[in-house]
Write a protein that holds these residues in place. Sequence first.
Motif, short mmCIF file in Angstrom:
data_model
loop_
_atom_site.label_atom_id
_atom_site.label_comp_id
_atom_site.label_asym_id
_atom_site.label_seq_id
_atom_site.Cartn_x
_atom_site.Cartn_y
_atom_site.Cartn_z
N ARG A 129 0.80 -1.20 0.01
CA ARG A 129 0.23 0.05 -0.53
C ARG A 129 0.88 1.23 0.33
O ARG A 129 0.93 2.17 0.34
CB ARG A 129 -0.99 -0.05 1.19
CG ARG A 129 -2.23 -0.77 0.88
CD ARG A 129 -2.62 -1.17 2.80
NE ARG A 129 -3.33 -3.06 2.54
CZ ARG A 129 -3.81 -4.11 3.82
NH1 ARG A 129 -2.55 -3.95 3.41
NH2 ARG A 129 -4.37 -4.74 3.18
N ARG A 130 2.64 0.86 -0.21
CA ARG A 130 2.83 1.94 0.05
C ARG A 130 3.48 2.75 -1.90
O ARG A 130 3.35 1.90 -2.75
CB ARG A 130 4.15 1.97 0.20
CG ARG A 130 5.11 2.89 -0.20
CD ARG A 130 7.48 2.31 0.44
NE ARG A 130 8.12 3.25 0.77
CZ ARG A 130 9.20 2.96 -0.05
NH1 ARG A 130 9.43 1.82 0.35
NH2 ARG A 130 10.23 4.14 0.16
N GLU B 285 2.21 5.78 2.45
CA GLU B 285 1.17 4.53 2.55
C GLU B 285 -0.15 5.39 2.87
O GLU B 285 -0.21 6.24 3.00
CB GLU B 285 2.05 3.76 3.73
CG GLU B 285 3.08 3.17 3.38
CD GLU B 285 3.48 1.55 4.36
OE1 GLU B 285 2.69 1.07 5.02
OE2 GLU B 285 4.78 1.78 4.48
N LEU B 286 -0.74 4.24 2.37
CA LEU B 286 -2.18 4.74 2.09
C LEU B 286 -2.75 4.08 3.86
O LEU B 286 -2.29 3.12 4.43
CB LEU B 286 -3.21 3.86 1.34
CG LEU B 286 -2.07 4.09 -0.11
CD1 LEU B 286 -3.90 2.72 -1.27
CD2 LEU B 286 -2.78 5.43 -0.09
N ARG C 4 -6.95 1.65 1.77
CA ARG C 4 -5.97 0.38 1.62
C ARG C 4 -6.93 -0.97 0.74
O ARG C 4 -6.18 -2.40 0.70
CB ARG C 4 -5.54 -0.04 3.21
CG ARG C 4 -4.90 0.96 3.54
CD ARG C 4 -4.49 0.87 5.35
NE ARG C 4 -4.00 -0.38 5.49
CZ ARG C 4 -2.55 0.04 5.34
NH1 ARG C 4 -1.72 1.34 6.15
NH2 ARG C 4 -1.75 -1.44 6.09
N LEU C 5 -8.14 -1.54 1.97
CA LEU C 5 -8.52 -2.52 0.62
C LEU C 5 -8.59 -2.84 -0.40
O LEU C 5 -8.41 -3.29 -1.21
CB LEU C 5 -9.90 -2.85 1.44
CG LEU C 5 -10.81 -3.31 1.06
CD1 LEU C 5 -10.47 -5.11 1.56
CD2 LEU C 5 -12.58 -3.06 1.48
N CYS C 6 -8.56 -1.07 -1.38
CA CYS C 6 -9.54 -0.87 -3.17
C CYS C 6 -7.53 -1.11 -3.51
O CYS C 6 -7.57 -1.05 -5.20
CB CYS C 6 -9.84 0.13 -2.72
SG CYS C 6 -11.75 -0.36 -2.86
N ALA C 7 -6.41 -0.85 -3.09
CA ALA C 7 -5.28 -0.94 -2.89
C ALA C 7 -4.81 -1.20 -4.33
O ALA C 7 -4.24 -1.23 -5.28
CB ALA C 7 -4.41 -0.09 -2.38
N PRO C 8 -5.19 -2.88 -4.20
CA PRO C 8 -4.84 -3.09 -4.85
C PRO C 8 -5.64 -3.63 -6.54
O PRO C 8 -4.37 -3.78 -7.31
CB PRO C 8 -4.88 -5.34 -5.04
CG PRO C 8 -5.03 -5.10 -3.51
CD PRO C 8 -5.30 -3.40 -2.94
N LEU D 160 -6.94 -0.27 -7.65
CA LEU D 160 -7.14 1.19 -7.81
C LEU D 160 -5.42 1.55 -7.74
O LEU D 160 -5.51 3.14 -7.97
CB LEU D 160 -8.46 1.31 -6.94
CG LEU D 160 -9.21 1.08 -7.12
CD1 LEU D 160 -10.45 1.98 -5.82
CD2 LEU D 160 -9.61 1.55 -8.06
N ARG D 161 -4.34 0.91 -7.65
CA ARG D 161 -3.25 1.31 -7.82
C ARG D 161 -3.02 2.22 -8.86
O ARG D 161 -2.65 3.87 -8.82
CB ARG D 161 -2.79 0.61 -7.53
CG ARG D 161 -0.83 0.52 -7.45
CD ARG D 161 0.13 -0.25 -7.09
NE ARG D 161 1.49 0.26 -6.71
CZ ARG D 161 1.49 0.67 -5.03
NH1 ARG D 161 0.34 0.48 -4.31
NH2 ARG D 161 2.71 1.20 -5.24
#
Length: 174
Positions: free
Chosen positions: A3-4, A115-116, A122-126, A128-129
């Motif tokens: 999440r970084r 970092e988020l 954090r949940l959507c980071a994978p 919505l990165r």
Amino acid sequence: MTRRFVLISRWRLRTTPARLWELLVQPADWPAWWPHLATVRQLAAGDREGIGARYAFCWRSGIGYTLRIVMTTVRAASCCALEGAASGDVSGIGLWLIEPDGPDALRLTYRWDIELDRPWMRLCAPLLRAVFARRHFAVMAAGARGMARQLACTLDELEEWSAITPAAARRDDT
């Protein structure tokens, strides 16, 4: 997935370091020229160099979400570097670097290493990165154009790139 985010923007402006520095160290005035910046509120003034100054920022993404970030100045080298620690919806470090680039221009680099912290992000980071990175760069590009207008100078170049550091590598660094 981490999440970084490490996001770097670099702008070439035809102005002086002193003029640019004066603009950077007055974040309460940024909403006048930075379109995606909704509000800035000063929380603490800091010392004579600005160390310890704290500002609450509310940024608009342009696609329906906002970011609330408190920045605390941790380093200020006049006309060279301005660094702040971020907390709030994200946490990390933002660093402005001013470097000469010829007799009448400079390079302004912004390195955003964060970092988020907001749970939905954090949940959507994978998923919505790439969206988060694109929105960051759109906000920065609008800021570059607004800065050039505010300084009445030419913006010659906009560069942007990101780096992804695996979470395991980050844990080794701390």
